[in-house]
Design an enzyme around this catalytic site. Structure first.
Site, PDB file in Angstrom:
ATOM      1  N   LYS A 225     -30.926  82.549  57.514  1.00 23.36           N
ATOM      2  CA  LYS A 225     -30.809  81.464  56.357  1.00 23.36           C
ATOM      3  C   LYS A 225     -30.629  80.227  57.150  1.00 23.36           C
ATOM      4  O   LYS A 225     -29.778  79.680  57.753  1.00 23.36           O
ATOM      5  CB  LYS A 225     -29.500  81.757  55.564  1.00 23.36           C
ATOM      6  CG  LYS A 225     -29.430  80.617  54.661  1.00 23.36           C
ATOM      7  CD  LYS A 225     -28.357  80.669  53.760  1.00 23.36           C
ATOM      8  CE  LYS A 225     -28.239  79.241  53.137  1.00 23.36           C
ATOM      9  NZ  LYS A 225     -27.146  79.035  52.188  1.00 23.36           N
TER      10      LYS A 225
ATOM     11  N   ASN B 211     -21.746  81.460  46.876  1.00 20.41           N
ATOM     12  CA  ASN B 211     -20.511  81.808  47.768  1.00 20.41           C
ATOM     13  C   ASN B 211     -19.306  81.067  47.192  1.00 20.41           C
ATOM     14  O   ASN B 211     -18.577  82.059  46.595  1.00 20.41           O
ATOM     15  CB  ASN B 211     -20.628  80.958  49.210  1.00 20.41           C
ATOM     16  CG  ASN B 211     -19.357  81.455  50.207  1.00 20.41           C
ATOM     17  OD1 ASN B 211     -18.268  82.159  49.581  1.00 20.41           O
ATOM     18  ND2 ASN B 211     -19.627  81.256  51.378  1.00 20.41           N
ATOM     19  N   THR B 212     -19.312  79.834  47.003  1.00 14.19           N
ATOM     20  CA  THR B 212     -18.146  79.162  46.316  1.00 14.19           C
ATOM     21  C   THR B 212     -17.858  79.615  44.661  1.00 14.19           C
ATOM     22  O   THR B 212     -16.708  79.803  44.622  1.00 14.19           O
ATOM     23  CB  THR B 212     -18.290  77.677  46.202  1.00 14.19           C
ATOM     24  OG1 THR B 212     -18.829  77.101  47.581  1.00 14.19           O
ATOM     25  CG2 THR B 212     -17.152  77.019  45.683  1.00 14.19           C
TER      26      THR B 212
ATOM     27  N   GLY C   8     -21.751  74.139  46.418  1.00 14.44           N
ATOM     28  CA  GLY C   8     -20.462  74.170  46.052  1.00 14.44           C
ATOM     29  C   GLY C   8     -20.249  73.331  44.951  1.00 14.44           C
ATOM     30  O   GLY C   8     -18.824  73.282  44.269  1.00 14.44           O
TER      31      GLY C   8
ATOM     32  N   ALA D 299     -27.407  77.969  46.253  1.00 17.04           N
ATOM     33  CA  ALA D 299     -26.570  76.836  45.924  1.00 17.04           C
ATOM     34  C   ALA D 299     -26.421  76.272  44.717  1.00 17.04           C
ATOM     35  O   ALA D 299     -27.564  76.060  43.787  1.00 17.04           O
ATOM     36  CB  ALA D 299     -26.673  75.826  46.857  1.00 17.04           C
ATOM     37  N   GLY D 300     -25.290  76.258  44.202  1.00 17.23           N
ATOM     38  CA  GLY D 300     -25.160  75.430  42.993  1.00 17.23           C
ATOM     39  C   GLY D 300     -24.564  76.191  41.657  1.00 17.23           C
ATOM     40  O   GLY D 300     -24.469  75.673  40.605  1.00 17.23           O
TER      41      GLY D 300
END
Lengths: 257, 84
Positions: free
Chosen positions: A99, A208-209, A160, A186-187
Protein backbone atom coordinates in the site's frame (compact mmCIF):
# COMPACT_ATOMS: atom_id res chain seq x y z
CA UNK A 1 -23.81 -16.26 -6.68
CA UNK A 2 -20.06 -16.33 -7.01
CA UNK A 3 -18.64 -12.84 -6.49
CA UNK A 4 -14.92 -12.98 -6.02
CA UNK A 5 -12.61 -10.05 -5.64
CA UNK A 6 -9.38 -10.21 -7.61
CA UNK A 7 -6.59 -8.06 -6.31
CA UNK A 8 -3.07 -8.45 -7.58
CA UNK A 9 -2.59 -12.10 -8.29
CA UNK A 10 -5.08 -13.51 -5.80
CA UNK A 11 -8.79 -13.95 -5.41
CA UNK A 12 -10.63 -13.00 -2.24
CA UNK A 13 -14.09 -13.56 -0.81
CA UNK A 14 -13.98 -10.49 1.40
CA UNK A 15 -13.95 -6.95 0.04
CA UNK A 16 -13.03 -5.46 3.38
CA UNK A 17 -9.36 -4.72 3.96
CA UNK A 18 -8.45 -3.79 7.51
CA UNK A 19 -5.58 -2.08 9.24
CA UNK A 20 -3.86 -3.43 12.33
CA UNK A 21 -3.05 -0.16 14.11
CA UNK A 22 -4.52 1.46 17.24
CA UNK A 23 -5.78 -1.72 18.91
CA UNK A 24 -5.32 -2.23 22.67
CA UNK A 25 -3.15 -5.28 22.12
CA UNK A 26 -2.37 -8.01 19.63
CA UNK A 27 -5.19 -10.19 20.94
CA UNK A 28 -7.79 -7.55 20.24
CA UNK A 29 -6.22 -6.99 16.83
CA UNK A 30 -6.51 -10.66 16.00
CA UNK A 31 -10.06 -11.01 17.29
CA UNK A 32 -11.40 -7.93 15.51
CA UNK A 33 -9.82 -8.98 12.24
CA UNK A 34 -11.18 -12.49 12.58
CA UNK A 35 -14.70 -11.14 13.04
CA UNK A 36 -14.31 -8.64 10.18
CA UNK A 37 -13.83 -11.50 7.77
CA UNK A 38 -11.00 -9.56 6.11
CA UNK A 39 -8.41 -11.59 4.24
CA UNK A 40 -6.02 -8.72 3.62
CA UNK A 41 -4.50 -6.76 6.48
CA UNK A 42 -2.26 -3.72 6.36
CA UNK A 43 0.85 -3.36 8.50
CA UNK A 44 3.48 -0.66 8.95
CA UNK A 45 7.27 -1.01 8.74
CA UNK A 46 9.08 0.38 11.77
CA UNK A 47 12.41 0.15 13.55
CA UNK A 48 12.72 -2.64 16.08
CA UNK A 49 13.24 -1.36 19.62
CA UNK A 50 16.68 -2.81 20.23
CA UNK A 51 17.02 -1.69 23.83
CA UNK A 52 13.86 -3.53 24.77
CA UNK A 53 13.25 -5.99 21.96
CA UNK A 54 9.59 -6.85 22.18
CA UNK A 55 9.52 -10.58 21.84
CA UNK A 56 5.97 -10.73 20.56
CA UNK A 57 5.51 -9.91 16.94
CA UNK A 58 2.35 -8.89 15.12
CA UNK A 59 2.85 -11.75 12.68
CA UNK A 60 2.66 -14.21 15.58
CA UNK A 61 -0.99 -13.16 15.83
CA UNK A 62 -1.74 -12.69 12.15
CA UNK A 63 -0.21 -15.55 10.26
CA UNK A 64 0.92 -14.73 6.72
CA UNK A 65 -0.38 -18.20 5.84
CA UNK A 66 -3.88 -17.07 6.72
CA UNK A 67 -3.82 -13.41 5.73
CA UNK A 68 -2.37 -11.46 2.84
CA UNK A 69 -0.05 -9.05 4.59
CA UNK A 70 -0.16 -5.64 2.96
CA UNK A 71 2.73 -3.46 4.16
CA UNK A 72 2.14 0.28 3.96
CA UNK A 73 4.48 3.22 3.62
CA UNK A 74 2.74 5.29 6.28
CA UNK A 75 4.94 8.04 7.61
CA UNK A 76 6.85 8.44 4.35
CA UNK A 77 6.98 11.99 3.05
CA UNK A 78 9.14 11.41 -0.03
CA UNK A 79 9.05 8.99 -2.93
CA UNK A 80 12.51 7.70 -1.97
CA UNK A 81 11.44 6.86 1.57
CA UNK A 82 8.35 5.08 0.31
CA UNK A 83 10.34 3.02 -2.19
CA UNK A 84 12.92 2.16 0.47
CA UNK A 85 10.15 1.06 2.85
CA UNK A 86 8.58 -1.15 0.20
CA UNK A 87 11.89 -2.83 -0.56
CA UNK A 88 12.40 -3.56 3.14
CA UNK A 89 8.86 -4.89 3.40
CA UNK A 90 9.34 -7.23 0.46
CA UNK A 91 12.45 -8.64 2.07
CA UNK A 92 10.31 -9.77 5.00
CA UNK A 93 8.97 -12.44 2.69
CA UNK A 94 5.25 -11.73 2.80
CA UNK A 95 4.83 -11.03 -0.88
CA UNK A 96 5.19 -8.05 -3.14
CA UNK A 97 1.90 -6.23 -2.74
CA UNK A 98 2.25 -2.83 -1.04
CA UNK A 99 0.00 0.00 0.00
CA UNK A 100 1.79 3.07 -1.28
CA UNK A 101 1.18 6.26 0.61
CA UNK A 102 3.37 9.31 0.34
CA UNK A 103 2.07 11.82 2.81
CA UNK A 104 2.11 15.49 1.90
CA UNK A 105 1.15 17.15 5.14
CA UNK A 106 0.84 15.90 8.71
CA UNK A 107 -2.33 17.80 9.58
CA UNK A 108 -4.49 16.43 6.78
CA UNK A 109 -2.41 13.36 5.93
CA UNK A 110 -3.43 14.02 2.35
CA UNK A 111 -1.15 12.34 -0.17
CA UNK A 112 1.59 14.11 -2.06
CA UNK A 113 0.30 13.20 -5.49
CA UNK A 114 3.41 13.93 -7.62
CA UNK A 115 5.58 11.99 -5.17
CA UNK A 116 3.07 9.13 -5.16
CA UNK A 117 3.21 8.96 -8.97
CA UNK A 118 7.00 9.02 -8.88
CA UNK A 119 7.21 6.21 -6.32
CA UNK A 120 4.56 4.16 -8.14
CA UNK A 121 6.60 4.23 -11.35
CA UNK A 122 9.69 2.90 -9.60
CA UNK A 123 7.81 0.25 -7.67
CA UNK A 124 5.84 -1.06 -10.65
CA UNK A 125 9.11 -1.32 -12.58
CA UNK A 126 10.59 -3.32 -9.70
CA UNK A 127 7.74 -5.81 -9.85
CA UNK A 128 5.67 -4.65 -6.90
CA UNK A 129 1.90 -4.92 -6.91
CA UNK A 130 1.19 -1.31 -6.06
CA UNK A 131 -1.99 -0.12 -4.35
CA UNK A 132 -1.70 3.66 -4.03
CA UNK A 133 -3.59 5.82 -1.54
CA UNK A 134 -4.71 8.97 -3.32
CA UNK A 135 -7.08 11.88 -3.10
CA UNK A 136 -10.39 11.33 -4.86
CA UNK A 137 -9.03 12.83 -8.06
CA UNK A 138 -10.03 11.04 -11.27
CA UNK A 139 -6.99 12.32 -13.19
CA UNK A 140 -4.56 10.96 -10.62
CA UNK A 141 -6.45 7.67 -10.55
CA UNK A 142 -6.15 7.46 -14.32
CA UNK A 143 -2.42 8.20 -14.26
CA UNK A 144 -1.72 5.58 -11.59
CA UNK A 145 -3.73 3.03 -13.49
CA UNK A 146 -1.74 3.84 -16.64
CA UNK A 147 1.53 3.43 -14.74
CA UNK A 148 0.48 -0.11 -13.90
CA UNK A 149 -0.87 0.06 -10.36
CA UNK A 150 -3.03 -2.95 -9.48
CA UNK A 151 -5.74 -0.78 -7.91
CA UNK A 152 -6.41 2.81 -6.99
CA UNK A 153 -7.37 3.73 -3.44
CA UNK A 154 -9.03 7.11 -3.20
CA UNK A 155 -9.73 8.47 0.26
CA UNK A 156 -13.33 9.05 1.27
CA UNK A 157 -12.25 11.63 3.85
CA UNK A 158 -9.02 12.31 5.80
CA UNK A 159 -7.38 9.31 7.47
CA UNK A 160 -8.94 8.61 10.85
CA UNK A 161 -11.52 11.38 10.47
CA UNK A 162 -14.61 9.17 10.26
CA UNK A 163 -16.32 11.76 8.06
CA UNK A 164 -17.57 9.17 5.61
CA UNK A 165 -17.99 9.47 1.86
CA UNK A 166 -17.53 13.19 1.29
CA UNK A 167 -17.56 13.15 -2.50
CA UNK A 168 -19.53 10.29 -3.99
CA UNK A 169 -19.54 12.03 -7.37
CA UNK A 170 -15.76 11.95 -7.75
CA UNK A 171 -15.79 8.30 -6.75
CA UNK A 172 -18.36 7.66 -9.46
CA UNK A 173 -16.19 9.33 -12.08
CA UNK A 174 -13.15 7.36 -10.89
CA UNK A 175 -15.21 4.17 -11.07
CA UNK A 176 -16.48 4.93 -14.54
CA UNK A 177 -13.02 5.10 -16.04
CA UNK A 178 -11.30 2.51 -13.87
CA UNK A 179 -9.91 -0.68 -15.37
CA UNK A 180 -8.45 -1.71 -12.00
CA UNK A 181 -10.24 -2.18 -8.68
CA UNK A 182 -11.20 1.00 -6.84
CA UNK A 183 -10.82 0.67 -3.10
CA UNK A 184 -12.01 3.40 -0.78
CA UNK A 185 -9.15 3.93 1.65
CA UNK A 186 -9.58 6.16 4.69
CA UNK A 187 -12.35 8.28 6.12
CA UNK A 188 -14.98 5.63 6.80
CA UNK A 189 -16.63 6.18 10.18
CA UNK A 190 -19.37 3.62 10.46
CA UNK A 191 -21.01 0.71 8.67
CA UNK A 192 -23.29 2.82 6.48
CA UNK A 193 -20.24 4.65 5.10
CA UNK A 194 -18.78 1.33 4.02
CA UNK A 195 -22.12 0.32 2.52
CA UNK A 196 -22.36 3.60 0.57
CA UNK A 197 -18.89 3.06 -0.88
CA UNK A 198 -19.85 -0.42 -2.01
CA UNK A 199 -23.24 0.70 -3.34
CA UNK A 200 -21.45 3.21 -5.52
CA UNK A 201 -19.66 0.26 -7.10
CA UNK A 202 -16.32 0.44 -5.32
CA UNK A 203 -14.59 -2.92 -5.34
CA UNK A 204 -13.43 -2.79 -1.77
CA UNK A 205 -13.04 -0.69 1.36
CA UNK A 206 -9.96 -0.29 3.51
CA UNK A 207 -10.28 0.95 7.07
CA UNK A 208 -8.55 0.90 10.41
CA UNK A 209 -9.59 3.60 12.90
CA UNK A 210 -13.33 3.09 12.40
CA UNK A 211 -12.97 -0.41 13.82
CA UNK A 212 -9.99 -0.10 16.16
CA UNK A 213 -11.19 3.08 17.87
CA UNK A 214 -14.87 2.12 18.15
CA UNK A 215 -16.11 1.61 21.71
CA UNK A 216 -16.44 -2.07 20.93
CA UNK A 217 -13.98 -2.89 18.13
CA UNK A 218 -15.09 -6.51 17.81
CA UNK A 219 -18.74 -5.57 17.33
CA UNK A 220 -17.81 -2.80 14.91
CA UNK A 221 -15.69 -5.26 12.94
CA UNK A 222 -18.79 -7.36 12.46
CA UNK A 223 -20.86 -4.30 11.53
CA UNK A 224 -18.28 -3.36 8.91
CA UNK A 225 -18.28 -6.86 7.46
CA UNK A 226 -22.05 -6.69 7.13
CA UNK A 227 -21.96 -3.12 5.80
CA UNK A 228 -19.54 -4.04 3.05
CA UNK A 229 -21.52 -7.17 2.18
CA UNK A 230 -24.84 -5.31 2.18
CA UNK A 231 -23.48 -2.53 0.00
CA UNK A 232 -21.93 -4.96 -2.44
CA UNK A 233 -25.12 -6.98 -2.78
CA UNK A 234 -27.19 -3.83 -3.24
CA UNK A 235 -24.82 -2.69 -5.97
CA UNK A 236 -25.06 -6.03 -7.76
CA UNK A 237 -28.83 -6.11 -7.31
CA UNK A 238 -29.22 -2.69 -8.91
CA UNK A 239 -31.02 -0.08 -6.91
CA UNK A 240 -34.21 1.62 -8.09
CA UNK A 241 -34.08 5.09 -9.53
CA UNK A 242 -34.88 8.03 -7.30
CA UNK A 243 -38.18 9.76 -7.96
CA UNK A 244 -39.64 12.85 -6.40
CA UNK A 245 -43.21 11.53 -6.13
CA UNK A 246 -44.78 8.35 -4.84
CA UNK A 247 -45.50 5.18 -6.78
CA UNK A 248 -48.01 2.89 -5.07
CA UNK A 249 -46.81 -0.57 -4.11
CA UNK A 250 -50.33 -2.00 -3.87
CA UNK A 251 -52.52 -2.49 -6.98
CA UNK A 252 -54.69 0.45 -7.95
CA UNK A 253 -57.38 -1.89 -9.32
CA UNK A 254 -60.03 -3.41 -7.10
CA UNK A 255 -60.02 -0.71 -4.48
CA UNK A 256 -63.31 -0.72 -2.55
CA UNK A 257 -65.72 1.87 -3.81
CA UNK B 1 37.72 2.05 17.99
CA UNK B 2 38.07 2.87 21.67
CA UNK B 3 41.65 3.75 22.61
CA UNK B 4 41.76 1.19 25.42
CA UNK B 5 40.68 -1.56 23.12
CA UNK B 6 43.75 -1.10 20.96
CA UNK B 7 46.04 -4.08 21.08
CA UNK B 8 49.10 -3.34 23.22
CA UNK B 9 51.65 -4.26 20.61
CA UNK B 10 49.81 -5.01 17.44
CA UNK B 11 49.03 -8.50 18.64
CA UNK B 12 45.78 -9.95 19.81
CA UNK B 13 44.07 -8.93 22.99
CA UNK B 14 42.42 -11.46 25.19
CA UNK B 15 39.71 -8.91 25.81
CA UNK B 16 38.81 -8.63 22.13
CA UNK B 17 38.24 -5.40 20.26
CA UNK B 18 35.20 -3.25 19.99
CA UNK B 19 33.83 -1.08 17.27
CA UNK B 20 31.12 1.52 17.12
CA UNK B 21 28.21 1.14 14.78
CA UNK B 22 24.79 2.76 14.55
CA UNK B 23 21.75 0.57 15.02
CA UNK B 24 18.38 2.20 14.47
CA UNK B 25 19.83 5.61 15.11
CA UNK B 26 21.63 4.64 18.30
CA UNK B 27 25.37 4.28 18.71
CA UNK B 28 26.36 0.82 19.92
CA UNK B 29 29.60 -0.92 20.68
CA UNK B 30 29.87 -4.43 19.36
CA UNK B 31 32.61 -7.00 19.17
CA UNK B 32 34.91 -6.57 16.23
CA UNK B 33 34.28 -8.92 13.34
CA UNK B 34 30.74 -9.74 14.42
CA UNK B 35 28.51 -10.62 11.50
CA UNK B 36 24.88 -9.65 11.14
CA UNK B 37 23.52 -13.07 12.06
CA UNK B 38 25.59 -12.93 15.25
CA UNK B 39 24.38 -9.46 16.07
CA UNK B 40 20.73 -10.46 15.66
CA UNK B 41 21.36 -13.36 18.00
CA UNK B 42 22.93 -11.03 20.58
CA UNK B 43 19.95 -8.71 20.30
CA UNK B 44 17.62 -11.70 20.65
CA UNK B 45 15.88 -10.91 17.38
CA UNK B 46 14.44 -13.65 15.22
CA UNK B 47 15.95 -13.44 11.74
CA UNK B 48 12.63 -14.45 10.15
CA UNK B 49 10.78 -11.56 11.74
CA UNK B 50 13.12 -8.66 10.98
CA UNK B 51 14.69 -7.10 7.93
CA UNK B 52 18.17 -5.66 8.02
CA UNK B 53 19.53 -2.77 6.02
CA UNK B 54 23.27 -2.08 6.16
CA UNK B 55 24.44 1.31 4.89
CA UNK B 56 21.20 1.61 2.90
CA UNK B 57 21.53 -1.80 1.24
CA UNK B 58 19.21 -4.63 2.23
CA UNK B 59 20.99 -7.69 3.59
CA UNK B 60 19.04 -10.80 2.70
CA UNK B 61 18.65 -13.55 5.26
CA UNK B 62 20.96 -15.78 3.27
CA UNK B 63 23.86 -13.32 3.47
CA UNK B 64 23.50 -12.28 7.11
CA UNK B 65 25.99 -14.89 8.21
CA UNK B 66 28.60 -13.85 5.67
CA UNK B 67 28.21 -10.11 6.17
CA UNK B 68 30.64 -8.82 8.77
CA UNK B 69 30.18 -5.47 10.39
CA UNK B 70 32.79 -2.78 10.49
CA UNK B 71 33.43 0.44 12.37
CA UNK B 72 30.97 3.19 11.45
CA UNK B 73 28.40 0.95 9.83
CA UNK B 74 24.84 2.23 9.84
CA UNK B 75 22.33 -0.50 10.43
CA UNK B 76 18.55 -0.39 10.32
CA UNK B 77 16.60 -3.31 11.73
CA UNK B 78 12.88 -3.15 11.02
CA UNK B 79 9.80 -5.28 11.45
CA UNK B 80 6.07 -5.08 10.93
CA UNK B 81 3.90 -3.29 13.47
CA UNK B 82 0.23 -2.47 13.54
CA UNK B 83 -0.71 0.13 10.94
CA UNK B 84 -3.47 1.23 8.65
Amino acid sequence: MQDVFKLGEKFYQSRLIVGTGKYKNFEETRNAIEVSGAEIVTVAVRRVNITDPHKENLLDYLSPNKYTILPNTAGCYTADDAVRTCRLAREAGVGNMVKLEVIGDDRTLFPDVPATLEAAKVLVKEGFIVLPYITDDPITAQKLQDIGCAAVMPLAAPIGSGLGIRNPYNLRIILEQATVPVIVDAGVGTASDAAIAMELGCHGVLMNTAIASARDPILMAEAMRLGVEAGRKAFLAGRIGKKLYATASSPLEGILA
Amino acid sequence: MRPYSQPPSGGQSEYGFFMKIHINGEEKEIAEGLNIAGLLEQLELRPGRVVVELNRAIISRETQESTSLKEGDVLEIVHFVGGG
